[in-house]
Design a protein around this motif. Structure first.
Motif, PDB file in Angstrom:
ATOM      1  N   ALA A  21       4.824   7.734  -2.449  1.00  0.00           N
ATOM      2  CA  ALA A  21       5.868   7.070  -1.838  1.00  0.00           C
ATOM      3  C   ALA A  21       5.517   5.468  -1.929  1.00  0.00           C
ATOM      4  O   ALA A  21       4.253   5.222  -1.650  1.00  0.00           O
ATOM      5  CB  ALA A  21       6.430   7.405  -0.308  1.00  0.00           C
ATOM      6  N   PHE A  22       6.249   4.574  -2.644  1.00  0.00           N
ATOM      7  CA  PHE A  22       5.831   3.356  -2.532  1.00  0.00           C
ATOM      8  C   PHE A  22       7.080   2.159  -2.804  1.00  0.00           C
ATOM      9  O   PHE A  22       8.183   2.602  -3.267  1.00  0.00           O
ATOM     10  CB  PHE A  22       5.155   3.147  -4.173  1.00  0.00           C
ATOM     11  N   SER A  23       6.888   1.161  -2.578  1.00  0.00           N
ATOM     12  CA  SER A  23       7.821   0.038  -2.477  1.00  0.00           C
ATOM     13  C   SER A  23       7.274  -1.123  -2.976  1.00  0.00           C
ATOM     14  O   SER A  23       6.010  -1.589  -2.932  1.00  0.00           O
ATOM     15  CB  SER A  23       8.476  -0.235  -1.062  1.00  0.00           C
ATOM     16  N   THR A  81      11.458   5.534  -7.000  1.00  0.00           N
ATOM     17  CA  THR A  81      11.327   7.017  -6.773  1.00  0.00           C
ATOM     18  C   THR A  81      10.085   7.830  -6.587  1.00  0.00           C
ATOM     19  O   THR A  81       9.110   7.409  -7.456  1.00  0.00           O
ATOM     20  CB  THR A  81      11.926   7.635  -8.217  1.00  0.00           C
ATOM     21  N   PRO A  82       9.909   8.534  -5.518  1.00  0.00           N
ATOM     22  CA  PRO A  82       8.730   9.128  -5.385  1.00  0.00           C
ATOM     23  C   PRO A  82       8.172   9.825  -6.598  1.00  0.00           C
ATOM     24  O   PRO A  82       8.881  10.472  -7.344  1.00  0.00           O
ATOM     25  CB  PRO A  82       9.059  10.184  -4.170  1.00  0.00           C
ATOM     26  N   VAL A  83       6.818   9.795  -6.801  1.00  0.00           N
ATOM     27  CA  VAL A  83       6.243  10.517  -7.956  1.00  0.00           C
ATOM     28  C   VAL A  83       5.372  11.714  -7.707  1.00  0.00           C
ATOM     29  O   VAL A  83       4.576  11.528  -6.607  1.00  0.00           O
ATOM     30  CB  VAL A  83       5.466   9.545  -8.822  1.00  0.00           C
ATOM     31  N   THR A  84       5.690  12.730  -8.410  1.00  0.00           N
ATOM     32  CA  THR A  84       4.816  14.066  -8.031  1.00  0.00           C
ATOM     33  C   THR A  84       4.268  14.719  -9.036  1.00  0.00           C
ATOM     34  O   THR A  84       3.441  15.661  -8.937  1.00  0.00           O
ATOM     35  CB  THR A  84       5.932  15.077  -7.285  1.00  0.00           C
ATOM     36  N   THR A 129       0.911  -1.346  -0.136  1.00  0.00           N
ATOM     37  CA  THR A 129      -0.109  -0.119  -0.241  1.00  0.00           C
ATOM     38  C   THR A 129       0.942   1.408   0.101  1.00  0.00           C
ATOM     39  O   THR A 129       1.500   1.331   0.872  1.00  0.00           O
ATOM     40  CB  THR A 129      -0.930  -0.168   1.337  1.00  0.00           C
ATOM     41  N   PRO A 130       0.767   2.208  -0.964  1.00  0.00           N
ATOM     42  CA  PRO A 130       1.559   3.214  -1.229  1.00  0.00           C
ATOM     43  C   PRO A 130       1.009   4.248  -0.071  1.00  0.00           C
ATOM     44  O   PRO A 130      -0.085   4.189   0.692  1.00  0.00           O
ATOM     45  CB  PRO A 130       1.345   3.786  -2.588  1.00  0.00           C
ATOM     46  N   VAL A 131       1.853   5.454   0.140  1.00  0.00           N
ATOM     47  CA  VAL A 131       1.590   6.450   0.926  1.00  0.00           C
ATOM     48  C   VAL A 131       1.763   7.733  -0.008  1.00  0.00           C
ATOM     49  O   VAL A 131       2.616   8.054  -0.339  1.00  0.00           O
ATOM     50  CB  VAL A 131       2.771   6.631   2.059  1.00  0.00           C
ATOM     51  N   VAL A 132       0.568   8.627  -0.104  1.00  0.00           N
ATOM     52  CA  VAL A 132       0.525   9.635  -0.744  1.00  0.00           C
ATOM     53  C   VAL A 132       0.282  10.770   0.133  1.00  0.00           C
ATOM     54  O   VAL A 132      -0.615  10.752   1.055  1.00  0.00           O
ATOM     55  CB  VAL A 132      -0.854   9.459  -1.731  1.00  0.00           C
TER      56      VAL A 132
END
Length: 267
Positions: free
Chosen positions: A102-104, A112-115, A56-59
């Protein structure tokens, strides 16, 4: 007999996962009628797809540069596609919505964090207001309207608004003419109707209902800001002077004069 070392039962059949995941198809939109705007209560949804299975990513969402109020809800909608949703709040800061994902992957390799991605959303929590509200007639007497005269209400909004809904009455009854609202320039508007012989004589009252382009509703306006007023006068309501004998000391006040003599109340 033959012997292998180490025993094949202890050998791994796959190499460790050291590949960092990536994201694609990032898209943000609001469920507002205009999906690039978000007013309080609207859902803002960010959609993206991972290159492989991820945890589960963190946005982190920001609006106008400040963290949003609501907590995000995450959903793995199908395969490696995810959505993150938060609800716009009246306490959010007005301005563009930004995000960082942020994701793994399931092996713990961090991407790499996406913005950035496609689409955009701007938060608008401001309630619009009206100013310079004025009413007049195209009659020589600007505060009087007889049949076929045009009564015009003009006003200025504090920001861009949708076409307002304007209703009008004369003498307490709805006017017969159609009320047409027009955006004359910038945030300036006018609403007009033509007085009709079937209208009820009396002061013109009105109600302006309006919302900004994001759907934030302003407080309905029913009074002018300059004390201007208009009264509808129907010919049959005027006294017939010929009915007074020339030798009589007839004195009268016509309906027009009576209405003009009223205190400058805001109708």
């Amino acid at each position: 007999g033959s012997y292998s070392f180490p025993p094949t039962t202890y050998l791994s059949t796959s190499l460790p996962d050291t590949t960092a995941p990536t994201l694609s198809g990032m898209s943000i939109a609001s469920n507002n009628t205009t999906n690039t705007l978000a007013k309080p209560g609207d859902d803002v949804t960010l959609t993206f797809t991972a290159s492989e299975a991820i945890d589960t990513p963190v946005v982190t969402f920001k609006s106008g540069g400040a963290a949003v109020t609501d907590i995000s809800v995450y959903s793995n909608t199908t395969g490696d596609t995810w959505t993150t949703v938060y609800k716009a709040n009246a306490n959010d800061t007005d301005g563009p919505v930004t995000y960082s994902i942020a994701f793994s992957d399931t092996a713990g390799n961090a991407g790499t964090p996406v913005t950035s991605g496609s689409g955009s959303v701007t938060t608008d929590t401001s309630i619009p207001t009206l100013s310079a509200v004025s009413i007049s007639s195209n009659n020589a007497n600007r505060s009087m309207a007889t049949p076929t005269d045009v009564v015009t209400l003009s006003f200025t909004a504090s920001e861009a608004i949708q076409s307002p809904t304007v209703t009008a009455s004369s003498g307490g009854a709805a006017v017969n003419g159609n009320i047409t609202a027009s955006n004359t320039s910038g945030n300036n508007w006018s609403a007009s109707f033509t007085a009709d012989s079937n209208d009820t004589a009396g002061p013109v009252t009105y109600n302006i209902s309006f919302s900004d382009t994001a759907g934030n509703a302003g407080t309905a306006v029913t009074t002018t800001t300059d004390s201007s007023r208009v009264a509808v006068v129907i010919d049959t309501d005027l006294p017939n002077k010929s009915s007074c004998c020339p030798s009589c000391a007839c004195s009268f006040v016509s309906k027009v004069e009576f209405l003009q003599s009223l205190p400058s109340a805001k109708y």
